[in-house]
Design a protein around this motif. Structure first.
Motif, mmCIF file in Angstrom:
data_model
loop_
_atom_site.group_PDB
_atom_site.id
_atom_site.type_symbol
_atom_site.label_atom_id
_atom_site.label_comp_id
_atom_site.label_asym_id
_atom_site.label_seq_id
_atom_site.Cartn_x
_atom_site.Cartn_y
_atom_site.Cartn_z
ATOM 1 N N GLU A 567 107.843 80.616 102.173
ATOM 2 C CA GLU A 567 108.638 81.640 101.500
ATOM 3 C C GLU A 567 110.117 81.513 101.847
ATOM 4 O OE1 GLU A 567 107.285 85.702 101.120
ATOM 5 O OE2 GLU A 567 105.377 85.136 102.057
ATOM 6 N N TYR A 631 113.828 88.471 102.668
ATOM 7 C CA TYR A 631 113.578 87.793 103.944
ATOM 8 C C TYR A 631 113.087 88.780 104.987
ATOM 9 C CZ TYR A 631 114.489 85.454 108.376
ATOM 10 O OH TYR A 631 114.362 84.927 109.637
ATOM 11 N N PHE A 634 109.591 89.727 104.321
ATOM 12 C CA PHE A 634 108.725 88.645 104.787
ATOM 13 C C PHE A 634 108.543 88.713 106.306
ATOM 14 C CE2 PHE A 634 109.204 84.507 106.942
ATOM 15 C CZ PHE A 634 107.947 83.969 106.712
#
Length: 650
Positions: A567, A631, A634
């Motif tokens: 990712e 981010y 994640f």
């Protein structure tokens, strides 16, 4: 710092839209059109060089079995290369926030590709009549950005050249500093009459750079004034005494009152400085690493060190200041380094000040008006939340008073590897580095600035070097001049992204407080932000590092897995107690819930995440996406999953 709201309606900078191929290859038609246009132009150039010459390759050759077999092999290998390269790190993507790399600027990429078929070698104008001049012009462009004199009509104009990277530029800084400091000592040894020479070797080695250059130009004028019959003898007499001729051992043995000089640098300095003192023959013992305060050079430690050196008559060759450390992006107080040198001169100790701005050099565009003048801090600050701090602005304002600078166009210049650069404030010192190779260099030392450096290989560490790289940098600086209104739009976007990232990291620490300690150990000075993490309840550095290695496995490039399984891409560095000092170590480790009392400062180091926020599309206003938010979402999922896994295992 409070989080900045995501503004979907913020005006779009369409100039930046044209700068890159784009995360999705959006500008493929623009790049393809330019490459085809200039490839055809190159072919026409070949055909019109001497149109009376017949084609050497017959049209029928394209149908010969051997020709077709070679074409087939070439295509096969190129297809295999293309397939292999798909495993490369996706620097172009806003999902990449790892090392100091990003997408490439189209002007530089196209200029380099356009120039490659001409294959210029920037060793001299004989091999590169066009791109050597471009490289010299690049030096002047960078000098203007830094605040150095950049008018070739001035005697004290700056000079710069490209290198393979910052490491070689740092070597050049050491080489030039040693040549300049040792030259007055050589003149004394040669006993040249009619020159005002220092009274002893210590005084000669500690002349200011301005006085060294004045003595050098006086010597050159004196030599020219001698009768032709005796000029060569006087020149040889001085050359025999120079450190470049005698070597370090013999030179310092002949001048026994002088010790080997030291190079002072912060403990955060790049390892190229260790390489450099070894390569120069000084040895690692002569590199003295100074402590930092908040990962920025400690000015009090520098002053104490200089006082000791003056007291012990220990020469100092150079003090290195870092403008954007490779680990944390922090910026040393360059103004304070210059102030410390001023104070040191009163005690008879002088040295060169070099700025290693391999990372942060292009941030100087944020501080430059279009006319080259310095922007006041209040004006710069209108675009940001906290940047620049008064200390950061003072550091950039002081650049023009330093002696030399390293800058990497292949970092924040968004240009292909390898394009580093070395710039010195006064080009006249470069004559001390000149070599002669009669098969490529011709004539004496012309007064014309550009003509002097067309035999570039005389002055630089490399011999053969790519003219295509020089074309890439030159054209990019012409398309995007190095001021805040043009090139500065790029670092502006990324510094703002760093501020947003910092604020989001602080919010992340609160959101995940039940399962992890999260801390930005140093407020960012530039567009590089670190993040330290430790599972809540853990007191062990070993366990914290194991946790970080597991997390980094999800962020690092793995050629055994498809890129799309990742990712995001990130990098890591370490916090070392021996670099931090006791107070900073205690502050950071206690904030992370780690046992600071059991730390071995020589052995223990804590792994942390390191984020380089170069990509201008981290906040995609076109599609309403914040890759910074994504981010941290994640990271949050990973933290929760790792916390649950650890809970079940216990």
């Amino acid at each position: 710092m409070s989080a900045q709201p995501f503004n979907h309606g913020e005006p779009r900078d369409h100039t930046l839209d044209a700068c890159f191929l784009g995360p999705y290859g959006e500008n493929d038609a623009l790049l393809e059109k330019m490459l085809v246009e200039f490839l055809r132009d190159h072919v026409y150039w070949r055909r019109n060089f001497h149109p009376e010459d017949p084609p050497a390759i017959a049209t029928a050759a394209a149908h010969h079995p051997d020709y077709l077999a070679f074409e087939s092999r070439m295509r096969r290998e190129l297809h295999q290369l293309s397939a292999s390269l798909k495993k490369s790190v996706p620097f172009h993507s806003p999902r990449y926030i790892g090392h100091m790399a990003s997408d490439l600027l189209l002007p530089g990429l196209a200029a380099q590709m356009l120039t490659l078929p001409y294959n210029p070698n920037n060793v001299s104008e004989d091999a590169a009549p066009v791109t050597v001049d471009m490289e010299v012009q690049v030096g002047l462009q960078l000098a203007r950005m830094l605040g150095y004199p950049h008018d070739p009509a001035q005697d004290a104009c700056a000079f710069g050249h490209l290198t393979s990277g910052g490491t070689l530029a740092n070597y050049q800084a050491l080489r030039l500093a040693l040549a300049l400091k040792a030259f007055p000592v050589a003149l004394r040894a040669a006993k040249i009459p009619g020159l005002a020479l220092p009274e002893d070797d210590w005084s000669a080695f500690n002349l200011t750079q301005a006085d060294c250059i004045a003595l050098l130009t006086d010597w050159q004028a004196w030599l020219v004034a001698q009768p032709a019959a005796g000029r060569s003898g006087w020149l040889q007499r001085v050359e025999r005494e120079r450190i470049e001729q005698r070597g370090l051992v013999d030179f310092f043995a002949a001048h026994a009152t002088l010790k080997l000089p030291r190079v002072l640098a912060p403990v955060t300095a790049h390892y190229s400085w260790s390489k450099g003192v070894k390569l120069l023959g000084l040895g690692s013992d002569q590199l003295e690493l100074l402590p930092t305060e908040g990962m920025r050079l400690d000015r009090d430690a520098l002053r104490d060190t200089l006082e000791r050196c003056a007291r012990e008559q220990q020469p100092v060759l150079m003090c290195v200041a870092v403008l954007g450390g490779t680990e944390y992006g922090t910026i040393d107080p360059i103004d304070q380094v210059l102030a410390a040198r001023d104070a040191s001169r009163q005690r008879g100790l002088d040295f060169a000040v070099h700025v290693d701005a391999a990372w942060g050099g292009y941030l100087a565009t944020l501080f430059r008006n279009e006319d080259g003048s310095l922007r006041p801090r209040d004006e710069v600050a209108t675009d940001y939340v906290q940047f620049p701090t008064p200390a950061v602005h003072a550091a950039f304002a002081a650049l023009g008073a330093t002696d030399s600078v390293t800058v990497d166009p292949h970092k924040l210049g968004y240009l292909p590897y390898g394009s580093g650069a070395f710039i010195c404030r006064d080009h006249r010192a470069m004559s001390l580095l000149a070599e002669r190779a009669d098969y490529v260099f011709h004539g004496g030392t012309p007064k014309d600035y550009l003509a002097r450096y067309r035999s570039l290989g005389q002055f630089i560490p490399e011999g053969s070097k790519s003219g295509a790289a020089a074309a890439a940098v030159y054209v990019t600086h012409k398309v995007l001049p190095l001021d805040h209104a043009h090139f500065g739009r790029l670092p502006c976007a990324t510094v703002r992204a760093a501020e947003t990232f910092h604020a989001r990291a602080q919010r992340f620490a609160l959101e995940l407080a039940d399962c992890v300690h999260a801390l930005v150990p140093f407020a960012p000075d530039s567009n590089l932000v670190c993040l330290a993490l430790n599972p809540r309840g853990n007191r062990s550095i070993t366990a914290a590092n194991a946790f970080m290695r597991e997390l980094h496995d999800t962020l690092r490039c793995d050629p055994q897995q498809p890129l799309q399984t990742k990712e995001f891409f990130g990098s890591v560095t370490t916090l070392r107690p021996d670099m931090l000092g006791h107070a900073q170590t205690t502050r950071i480790f206690q904030a992370l819930g780690l046992d600071a009392s059991s730390i071995d400062p020589d052995e223990d180091r804590l792994m942390i995440l390191r984020h380089t926020l170069m990509n201008p599309y981290l906040i995609d206003h076109e599609n309403g996406i914040s890759y910074i938010d994504r981010y941290f979402e994640f990271l949050g999922r990973r933290m929760r999953a790792m916390h649950q896994a650890a809970s079940h295992s216990t």
